[in-house]
Each structure stands twice: as C-alpha cells, then as structure tokens.
Scaffold this active site. Structure first.
Site, PDB file in Angstrom:
ATOM      1  N   GLU A  76     -25.983  42.004  14.379  1.00  0.00           N
ATOM      2  CA  GLU A  76     -25.869  42.416  15.538  1.00  0.00           C
ATOM      3  C   GLU A  76     -27.470  41.655  16.304  1.00  0.00           C
ATOM      4  O   GLU A  76     -27.609  41.537  17.160  1.00  0.00           O
ATOM      5  CB  GLU A  76     -26.658  43.974  15.709  1.00  0.00           C
ATOM      6  N   ASP A  77     -28.265  41.114  15.583  1.00  0.00           N
ATOM      7  CA  ASP A  77     -29.317  40.952  16.486  1.00  0.00           C
ATOM      8  C   ASP A  77     -29.222  39.388  15.955  1.00  0.00           C
ATOM      9  O   ASP A  77     -30.907  38.838  16.589  1.00  0.00           O
ATOM     10  CB  ASP A  77     -30.546  41.385  15.755  1.00  0.00           C
TER      11      ASP A  77
END
Ligand code: MN
Length: 720
Positions: A76-77
């Site tokens: 996600e990051d």
C-alpha cells in the site's frame, strides 16, 4: 517499542520449530522498504509493523501471519508490489498481504447503525482468510494506541470507525482484550470529557477498589480452598468504556455502578465449574435473573463461561465468571486462542475449536457447505450477500446473484421505476449483469423510463419484484379507471351521474365502478338499470382517448371491418375482427360493439397473401404495386413451395377496407400472380409481425363529434 528479536523469541516459545529465519527476512525487507518513512509520532515507520507483529505473536499466531504483519503496509505505502512479495515470501504470505491491503482500501462513508453492520460483513467477506482479519485488528489496535499524534478530525474519524467496525469485529471473533482496549482508546478520543470523568472517578476510588478487590479475592479463595475446590480467583476492574456505556444505557450515576470489580474463578474442568457455582450460591445470595450458563449454551462467537451475580462478602454486589483454563484463554483471545501451529501438536480438546475455525475460514472462502456449527454462529449469513456501493458511497447488502435492477430498487422504488441503465465501476452494464462484492453502481434514470414486463426476469430480490408487479397493477387500475370515466362521460354526458344502487353493481363507490367498468366487468346494460337517466337515449362511445385503443394483432382489423372491442386491463380497449378466433373465448357481456371509421392518412396493418409463379423481379413488382396503391409494407415472408410457385405473406398498412381493396387490385393485375387475398381476420396462423398488442388507434379523438365509436351491448350479435 518492540524489537524483532523479542518477536522471534516469543514465537519460539509457543512454536519451537518455527521458521524464524523467514520472520527475520521479512523484517529486513520491510525496514528497507519503509526506510524513508516516518510515523506521525516521528518514529521510524518500521516501528508500526513491528508492533503489529508483536501483538499477533502474543496471540500465538503462525509464522505466515507474523510475516504478513511485518509486510502489511509495504504494498500500500511503498514501491513494493505483490509480485515482489510472492517471489520472496511465497503464495500464502502474498495472499494474506493482498487481503490486508484490500480491506484497507474499503472506504467508509457512513457510520449509521445499519451501514456499520454491512461494513462489518463486507470486511469479513473481503478478508476470506481469518488471519487477514486478525492482522487488520492488530494493525488497528496499534494505530489506536498511537492516535494521539494525529490531528483531531482524523482522530475522531478513526475512533468512530474503530468503535463501529473493528471493536465489534474483535468481539465477534471473541478477542475480548482487543475489543476492550479499542473501546477505551476510541472512547478517550470521541468523548474526552466523559472519559476524563470516568477516569477521575475511578482514580478517586482506585485505592479503595484495589483494597476491596484483594480482600474479596482472599475471602473467596479461602472459601473455595475450605471446600477442597482447586481454583484460582482473580479480581479485575471493569474497563472504562463499559462503565460509561452502562451509565448511558441504564441512566445511572457513577456511584450507582456496583460492579466495578468482577471476579473470575478459573477451575480445572467443566464439572468443577458447576460445583463451584453451587458452592458460591450456597455461601452468598445470588441476584435473581443474573445467572447465565454459557457453558451449556455458548455465545455465538464460541464464548463459554458461567455467569452469576451475588451479594458477596461485606454486602458488595459482585459479578462472577466461572470457567476452565481453556475457556478462559478462548474468552480472552477468541479464535486466535486455538490457532493451530502448522508443525505443532494439537490437543484433542482443541480439535473442535480448530474445526470451527477451519470451517469459518473455508466458509469465508465461499465454499458451498457451511457446517452446522457455522449456522449457529450465524456467520454463514455473510457470504450469502454481496456488498456494493452507491455513487455516493453508501453501502447496500444484496443477495448473491442480484442484478442492477435489484440495486436500483434497493436505493428507492422510484429510482427502480425510472432506471434506464447502470454503470458498474464506471462502465455501462446491462440489466442481466451480476453484481459482485465491492462494485460501485451508479443508476441512470429518466423520467420517461417506466418498468417493462421483461424486468421481472432480471431481478432477484422480492422487493424489486414486488415493486415492479405493483407498478403494473397500479397502471392497470389507473387505465381502467380512465376508460371507465370516459365510458361514463361519453354515454351520459358531463353532468353529475347519480347511481341509485352501487350494491347492484357490486361496487363500493364511484372509483370502483369506474374501474370495473373500465375493465369490462360491468356490462353497460347493467349500468343503465341503476342510472337515473332517460333510458331511451342511445349510448355512444365517442372519442375514447386514442392511447387506450388498439387494433389487435391476431386478426389485424382495419376501419370498416365488422369489429368488437373489449377492455383488457392495463392495455385499454382492444379492437378485434368479428371473425377473430378470440371472440368465443371471452365472455359475451364483455364485448362492446364498435363502428370504426377511417381517418385520412392514418394507416393500420393487415395481412394479405399472394400466390404467384416464381419469376425474376416478382417481389419488386409486388412491392411497387403496393406502393403505387399508397400503402406500406410492414412485414413480408416468403414461403417457397415445391415447383414454380411461392406464397407471400405480407403485412400491409392501409387506411381502411376501401384502401385495402385497391391494394389487392393493384397486385392482382400483375403478371404471374395467381391469387391475392386477405388473411388473418380469423386470427389464424402465425403472426407475421410481433408488435405486442397491435397498432395504437390514433386520431380518433378529433373525430369525436362524428361518433366514430357507437357502442351497444352485443346482445344482437352474440345471444346469451
Ligand atoms: Mn498498518
């Protein structure tokens, strides 16, 4: 702050053969991926995955879950992809990380009660593997613990989400301590004043409470020892949010909360639980209505314990929970308590818990065969439904297999009625499309759109089906009333109509009379008998609204044909040829005699048949003959016959009988034509066009003064 070696050591305690190398590799990999990121607190980002992994290690979860915890934010990051994870850590970890990422992408828009329940189900349906959910809960727990560094708006939002979605999920999975900690943390951010109040009250009483607790612990322990019961007594404070919640629910002050301390008695086995209960009740007076046997009847999430409240030592009212060690660890850690470590051994006693877990996991993976236990846990409900979003982000639960119209009707009945199409995830989809979990659906509406009878086939929900049926019923009723009104007006004029006797017509009121009249359920002659009117006056039906009148497409009548009409509910008056096969099938008293005159330029389809030799250009000659006679070809079918002959079935559009005769003459004179005739008046044979109930009869209203429709009961034609 948790360190990686603390995590691996913890794992080795409960799983000595665990592959800690994999955990170490995941740590190095995640630390590298997050190396330039920091938390709002200013700490290195990796502290977060470490903390999440530590929480899961304290729930004694397997290595893959711990590895997933360390990697859970990488996709996600950071620039890391799911493929990278799969290459380095294998399919299972990749699947788990993907699951956590997907749950993270679900956007919550509303915390309305019903919506929250749907979201919780959606999270469960999305997670598929329970371990995904456990990672998510641990992730949220750590985020809640470090929430203080966020700005207020965000703190409130995340706390609300935690209160509405994640704490109930932790509860549902039976992980009591996570639920409590989440609630207390969320409570402190959402209602900080109330929180501070409870904290200060507790503080004030804390010394006293602690003292009371240890004294009562001693008294109870001693009483049990005296009876020869091997047991351990633990006193504990109620958690802050549950005190607040109780004050709210029962409208009481802090001073009126008596059970700030509760006691747990942990014993060796189930029979001793009941033995202990009996002993406690013989020592202290039980509070009526407070005894619950969750051992014989476990809670849906699997929780087992005996509960009772007694007026205990020194007249303190105290709550007691009596349970075995394994019930206790289940009560604290829920499903996580009995997670099978892959190469570890498992006790027989735990096997049924594991079975439950396995079934739940399988169920979430959408297998077809939910076990009986699952039914009692009621989690099977989750996968019977799909969860979808409206354009505005509201979430709707629909049964599996639902289609776009189900969604439209779920939004609002009117949205359903006027639905002309949908966009699913931005793309136009048709009404037959199946809705899938997580779809975002936009309904396109138009005021001109109304339901079609086909729609019934494209809906799954009773709500949609009912709404569509109701719409047609209402349409039919409205149409019948309009027709009935018209019949009355045209027969008796505009003046007020006095009905002497509604009962004779089996009607309750004027509306019902109109409706029945419109549906053809009341013969005009019966009406005449009860109307105050000069009965010698002839009845005329003139200028019936054109949209309510149609030429039947079985017999294709045209003006000047001998015709009869009858009211078909919802469709209006259908005009049939007197020779139509349908006539004998409908009750005599429903037919109305009609005179039908043509109107210049208004064409109606009717069938003709041409028998001719096959010649080159024959078809072209016939069509130009028809067109020379100022008629149109609406449809045409050729039946080739053996030999040199063929038969043409043509649907031509003409004004009236005179016009039709001219058309036939034009064809008849053509070389090669053997015979030409009209067909279909009797409604025989197959229809060559499929036009529903036939051509709307238009333009009659303007001819109203000429009494185009002369109505009479059809006694003259069809004797009763
Ligand atoms: Mn996270």
């Amino acid at each position: 702050m948790s360190r990686i070696f603390e995590i691996t050591e913890k794992v080795l305690q409960y799983a000595p053969k665990a592959d800690v190398e994999l955990i170490n590799r995941a740590y190095v990999f995640a630390a590298q991926a997050h190396k330039d990121q920091r938390r709002s607190s200013g700490e290195l980002y990796i502290t977060h995955p470490l903390a999440v992994a530590y929480i899961l290690a304290s729930l004694r979860l397997d290595v893959h879950t711990i590895v997933t915890a360390l990697l859970h934010d990488t996709v996600e990051d950071t620039h890391i992809t799911l493929d990278d994870i799969q290459d380095r850590f294998g399919d299972e970890v990749a699947r788990l990380v993907d699951g956590v990422t997907k749950i993270g992408q679900i956007q919550f828009h509303s915390f309305e009660h019903k919506q929250a329940e749907n979201f919780r189900k959606m999270i469960l349906a999305t997670a598929k593997d329970l371990r995904v959910l456990l990672v998510k809960l641990a992730d949220r727990l750590h985020n809640m613990r470090t929430l203080g560094f966020m700005r207020e708006e965000k703190r409130k939002y995340i706390s609300e989400e935690t209160m509405q979605l994640y704490a109930p999920l932790a509860h549902r999975l039976g992980i009591h301590w996570i639920k409590q900690e989440m609630e207390d943390l969320a409570f402190s951010h959402l209602e900080s004043e109330a929180y501070q109040f409870v904290v200060s009250q507790m503080k004030e009483k804390l010394d006293l409470l602690h003292e009371t607790r240890s004294r009562l612990e001693g008294v109870l322990q001693e009483a049990l020892d005296r009876q020869g019961i091997k047991a351990k007594v633990y006193g504990r404070m109620k958690h802050l949010y549950s005190i607040h919640d109780k004050m709210q629910r029962k409208h009481v002050d802090f001073s009126e909360i008596y059970d700030l301390i509760a006691f747990r008695i942990i014993v060796e086995d189930t029979p001793i639980c009941y033995h202990t209960l009996g002993m406690i009740h013989s020592l202290y007076r039980p509070v009526p209505g407070r005894f619950k046997d969750y051992i014989a009847l476990p809670k849906p999430n699997g929780y087992q314990s005996l509960h009772t409240s007694v007026i205990g030592p020194e007249n303190h009212r105290i709550e007691m929970q009596i349970r075995t060690e394994s019930m206790h660890s289940y009560a604290e850690d829920g499903v996580a308590a009995h997670w099978l470590y892959k190469d570890g051994s498992i006790k027989d006693d735990d096997r049924k818990h594991f079975q439950w877990l396995k079934q739940l996991t399988e169920l979430l993976q959408e297998t077809d065969n939910p076990g009986e236990f699952m039914e009692s846990a009621r989690l099977d409900l989750f996968v019977q439904e799909v969860y979808v979003f409206s354009r505005d982000g509201d979430i709707y639960a629909l049964p599996r297999g639902a289609r776009p119209l189900d969604f439209a009707y779920a939004v609002h009945t009117d949205v359903g009625h006027h639905c002309m199409g949908v966009r699913i995830n931005g793309e136009i989809a048709d009404f037959q499309a199946r809705i899938r979990n997580g779809d975002q659906i936009e309904v396109l509406t138009s005021p001109d759109q109304t339901p079609s009878r086909q729609w019934i086939r494209y809906v799954k929900t009773p709500k949609a089906r009912q709404a569509i049926r109701q719409w047609f019923r209402r349409q039919e009723r409205d149409a019948s009333i309009r027709i009935g009104e018209k019949i009355l007006q045209d027969s008796f004029g505009d003046g007020e109509l006095l009905i002497k006797d509604f009962d004779a017509l089996e009607c309750a009121n004027m509306d019902e009379l109109k409706e029945k009249l419109g549906r053809g359920e009341i013969p005009l002659e019966s009406l005449l008998k009860v109307v105050d009117q000069d009965s010698t006056k002839p009845l005329f039906l003139k200028g019936l609204s054109h949209s309510l009148m149609r030429a039947a497409d079985c017999c294709h009548p045209i003006p000047d044909d001998p015709v009869l009409g009858y009211f078909e509910s919802g469709k209006g008056m259908i005009i049939h040829h007197r020779d139509c096969k349908l006539i004998p099938k409908v009750a005599n008293n429903q037919w109305i005699g009609v005179n039908w005159k043509s109107e210049k330029g208004q064409l109606y389809p009717t069938g003709i048949e041409v028998k001719n030799y096959n010649r080159r250009g024959m078809l072209a000659h016939i069509s130009s003959a028809i067109s020379n006679a100022h008629a149109n070809i609406e449809d045409l079918k050729i039946e080739q016959r053996i030999g040199a002959m063929s038969r043409l079935k043509i649907l031509v559009e003409v004004e009236d009988r005179k016009h039709l005769a001219a058309v036939l003459r034009h064809i008849k004179v053509l070389e090669g034509v053997v015979r030409v005739s009209r067909r279909n008046q009797a409604g025989l044979g197959h229809k060559i066009s499929n036009r529903g109930i036939g051509a709307a009869i238009k333009g009659m209203v303007s001819f109203g003064k000429r009494n185009l429709f002369k109505a009479q009961t059809v006694k003259d034609k069809k004797n009763e």
